[in-house]
Design a protein around this motif. Structure first.
Motif, PDB file in Angstrom:
ATOM      1  N   PRO A  99       0.832  -1.213   0.000  1.00  0.00           N
ATOM      2  CA  PRO A  99       0.000   0.000   0.000  1.00  0.00           C
ATOM      3  C   PRO A  99       0.863   1.257   0.000  1.00  0.00           C
ATOM      4  O   PRO A  99       1.925   1.291   0.617  1.00  0.00           O
ATOM      5  N   VAL A 100       0.386   2.281  -0.697  1.00  0.00           N
ATOM      6  CA  VAL A 100       1.179   3.505  -0.829  1.00  0.00           C
ATOM      7  C   VAL A 100       0.454   4.740  -0.316  1.00  0.00           C
ATOM      8  O   VAL A 100       1.026   5.832  -0.298  1.00  0.00           O
ATOM      9  N   ARG A 101      -0.801   4.581   0.107  1.00  0.00           N
ATOM     10  CA  ARG A 101      -1.614   5.737   0.520  1.00  0.00           C
ATOM     11  C   ARG A 101      -0.967   6.528   1.648  1.00  0.00           C
ATOM     12  O   ARG A 101      -0.886   7.758   1.603  1.00  0.00           O
ATOM     13  N   ASP A 102      -0.495   5.840   2.685  1.00  0.00           N
ATOM     14  CA  ASP A 102       0.064   6.540   3.840  1.00  0.00           C
ATOM     15  C   ASP A 102       1.415   7.182   3.547  1.00  0.00           C
ATOM     16  O   ASP A 102       1.895   7.993   4.344  1.00  0.00           O
ATOM     17  N   ARG A 103       2.005   6.818   2.410  1.00  0.00           N
ATOM     18  CA  ARG A 103       3.273   7.436   2.002  1.00  0.00           C
ATOM     19  C   ARG A 103       3.061   8.624   1.072  1.00  0.00           C
ATOM     20  O   ARG A 103       4.023   9.191   0.560  1.00  0.00           O
ATOM     21  N   GLY A 104       1.784   8.972   0.837  1.00  0.00           N
ATOM     22  CA  GLY A 104       1.488  10.164   0.056  1.00  0.00           C
ATOM     23  C   GLY A 104       1.272   9.932  -1.422  1.00  0.00           C
ATOM     24  O   GLY A 104       1.187  10.893  -2.195  1.00  0.00           O
ATOM     25  N   PHE A 105       1.142   8.649  -1.826  1.00  0.00           N
ATOM     26  CA  PHE A 105       0.929   8.350  -3.240  1.00  0.00           C
ATOM     27  C   PHE A 105      -0.490   7.843  -3.465  1.00  0.00           C
ATOM     28  O   PHE A 105      -1.074   7.173  -2.620  1.00  0.00           O
ATOM     29  N   ASP A 106      -1.027   8.150  -4.629  1.00  0.00           N
ATOM     30  CA  ASP A 106      -2.375   7.733  -4.987  1.00  0.00           C
ATOM     31  C   ASP A 106      -2.362   6.277  -5.452  1.00  0.00           C
ATOM     32  O   ASP A 106      -1.346   5.769  -5.944  1.00  0.00           O
ATOM     33  N   HIS A 107      -3.530   5.611  -5.340  1.00  0.00           N
ATOM     34  CA  HIS A 107      -3.567   4.199  -5.719  1.00  0.00           C
ATOM     35  C   HIS A 107      -3.373   3.971  -7.210  1.00  0.00           C
ATOM     36  O   HIS A 107      -3.057   2.848  -7.619  1.00  0.00           O
ATOM     37  N   VAL A 108      -3.516   4.994  -8.052  1.00  0.00           N
ATOM     38  CA  VAL A 108      -3.249   4.778  -9.475  1.00  0.00           C
ATOM     39  C   VAL A 108      -1.764   4.588  -9.741  1.00  0.00           C
ATOM     40  O   VAL A 108      -1.369   4.210 -10.854  1.00  0.00           O
ATOM     41  N   THR A 109      -0.930   4.819  -8.727  1.00  0.00           N
ATOM     42  CA  THR A 109       0.483   4.445  -8.803  1.00  0.00           C
ATOM     43  C   THR A 109       0.618   2.937  -8.999  1.00  0.00           C
ATOM     44  O   THR A 109       1.552   2.468  -9.661  1.00  0.00           O
ATOM     45  N   HIS A 110      -0.317   2.168  -8.451  1.00  0.00           N
ATOM     46  CA  HIS A 110      -0.372   0.727  -8.714  1.00  0.00           C
ATOM     47  C   HIS A 110      -0.927   0.446 -10.108  1.00  0.00           C
ATOM     48  O   HIS A 110      -0.473  -0.469 -10.802  1.00  0.00           O
ATOM     49  N   THR A 111      -1.931   1.219 -10.502  1.00  0.00           N
ATOM     50  CA  THR A 111      -2.642   0.955 -11.754  1.00  0.00           C
ATOM     51  C   THR A 111      -1.720   1.031 -12.955  1.00  0.00           C
ATOM     52  O   THR A 111      -1.840   0.223 -13.888  1.00  0.00           O
ATOM     53  N   VAL A 112      -0.812   1.972 -12.961  1.00  0.00           N
ATOM     54  CA  VAL A 112       0.055   2.103 -14.133  1.00  0.00           C
ATOM     55  C   VAL A 112       0.929   0.860 -14.296  1.00  0.00           C
ATOM     56  O   VAL A 112       1.262   0.458 -15.420  1.00  0.00           O
TER      57      VAL A 112
END
Length: 449
Positions: A143-156
């Motif tokens: 998960p990246v939400r708590d690190r300030g990144f949006d979940h579409v960071t996974h989507t790409v």
């Protein structure tokens, strides 16, 4: 530690024969859900802005722009068609303790690439299985939400992997596609914090576009950082921290939920609950003294006020990320569908007044239950005479514990598309998706064009 090669190998090895009958059926239901929502969004403002931008950039191309009667490159088709699937916030979701992405964000990209490559329905299902699996494994383990990144960071990354599959890239090229996508396109969480605007509904379309472009670059010989995940100052070092994945042939699709209501994922149980109590007790909004919702940490954070004021609701983007608005509108109207997000409905005094007496709090016990797989909610509606009505929910219709089948998805299709499909067009679309393995991807996209 997960490596870039591990994802590339998985992306290029999976084919239709690896998928169980249940996975194939579940993926076809995901396609039906996605394209129905996409059809319904064709007249919305932000998707129209995307369509206008595509028209400014390209005269035509080999891939259908859904509902536009023209084509575009696979890159621009991925952007446009993903915007349609995502914009109404009625798409599917994967529930993980620290992240809740929308795997249908991959559909537009994989379909466009498969159409471009003249693939079969079987090959499309394999590409979607790859994308859904990687999206879910990243959400669960990185998960990246708590690190300030949006979940579409996974989507790409997941979309680049699925697109690599349908383009027929070899392992080395798929590794480059994933590497380019994951190195260059990491989106910030600010998209969904504070004062939310329409980019919230378009960010995944941008990710889908970047995924297809990354894969096309790799197809034509462009190299990317081969150690994207494991390298010095790479994705695990900077974005996620160390993680491991356990990739299966698309089995994670069974952990994907279908939205029953037009609402942010974490609101589904609460909305279902407040409609149940409003109907059961025949509640009048004018007699309500207060509404208290106990929910889990993620819901409080994202749509309950933890990432911005959720009581100032002026537009659709703010409304579908505001628990106070969604609960107030659902109690008054006994529904939360497309009509509840019309500008006049959002601004009306009855809902604006009621939303201000909605209190949202985190209950640690409910957070534990959410992390164990439930979507719990406890709602107390107190009336002016002091009577309090309580409803408690563990999940909702559409949660993996209470999955929606073909019949309910067909009802959802009819509800969202209305007169956009003729009776014959509806039946042909349903038959094509139900028997996708007997069709080419072009058969499907011709119906959407």
């Amino acid at each position: 530690m997960t490596t870039t090669l591990e994802f590339a190998s998985f992306a290029t090895e999976i084919d239709y024969d690896d998928l169980s009958p249940d996975v194939r059926d579940a993926l076809k239901r995901r396609v039906l859900d996605a394209v129905g929502i996409g059809i319904a969004a064709a007249d919305a403002g932000p998707p129209n802005a995307v369509a206008d931008t595509v028209a400014d950039l390209e005269d035509n191309g080999p891939c259908a722009l859904w509902r536009r009667g023209r084509g575009a490159s696979p890159v621009q088709a991925a952007m446009h068609n993903t915007a349609l699937v995502r914009y109404l916030d009625y798409m599917d979701s994967f529930l993980a303790p620290g992240e809740t992405p929308h795997p249908s964000d991959n559909v537009g990209a994989v379909v466009a690439a498969a159409e471009y490559a003249d693939r079969s329905g079987k090959e499309l299902l394999a590409g979607l299985a790859v994308a859904y699996e990687i999206q879910a494994e990243l959400a669960w383990n990185a998960p990246v939400r708590d690190r300030g990144f949006d979940h579409v960071t996974h989507t790409v990354i997941s979309a680049a992997a699925g697109v690599s599959n349908v383009l027929g890239l070899d392992e080395a090229a798929a590794r480059n596609a994933i590497a380019i996508a994951g190195t260059a396109h990491n989106a910030l969480r600010v998209t969904r914090t504070g004062e939310i605007n329409e980019w919230k509904g378009i960010a995944s379309a941008n990710a889908a576009r970047n995924a297809v472009y990354s894969a096309m670059l790799a197809k034509n010989g462009m190299a990317g950082p081969r150690n994207l995940f494991e390298g010095q100052k790479g994705w695990q070092s900077v974005i996620s921290g160390p993680f491991e994945v356990d990739l299966s042939p698309g089995e994670r699709v069974h952990d994907v939920m279908t939205k029953r209501y037009v609402a942010e994922t974490y609101a589904q149980s609460a909305v279902e609950g407040i409609i149940e109590v409003a109907e059961r007790e025949d509640l009048a909004a004018t007699d309500v003294a207060g509404i208290k919702l106990q929910t889990f940490g993620g819901a409080k954070l994202i749509i309950g006020g933890g990432e911005g004021n959720r009581y100032e609701v002026r537009n659709r983007a703010e409304a579908d990320h505001s628990l106070p608005y969604m609960l107030a509108a659902a109690l008054i109207d006994r529904d939360l569908s497309l009509a509840q997000y019309e500008p006049d409905r959002i601004r009306r005094d009855d809902v604006q007044e009621l939303l201000r007496i909605v209190d949202v709090s985190e209950n640690p016990d409910l957070t534990e239950r959410f992390e164990a797989g439930e979507m719990p909610a406890v709602i107390d509606v107190t009336m002016d005479d002091g009577t309090t009505y309580r409803v408690e929910k563990d999940a909702f219709l559409g949660h993996p514990a209470e999955p929606i089948g073909w019949d309910a998805l067909e009802e959802k299709l009819d509800a969202v598309t209305g007169d956009s499909l003729s009776p014959d067009g509806r039946e042909t679309l349903l038959e094509t998706i139900r028997s996708l393995e007997e069709h080419d991807v072009s058969d499907l996209t011709a119906l959407l064009a």
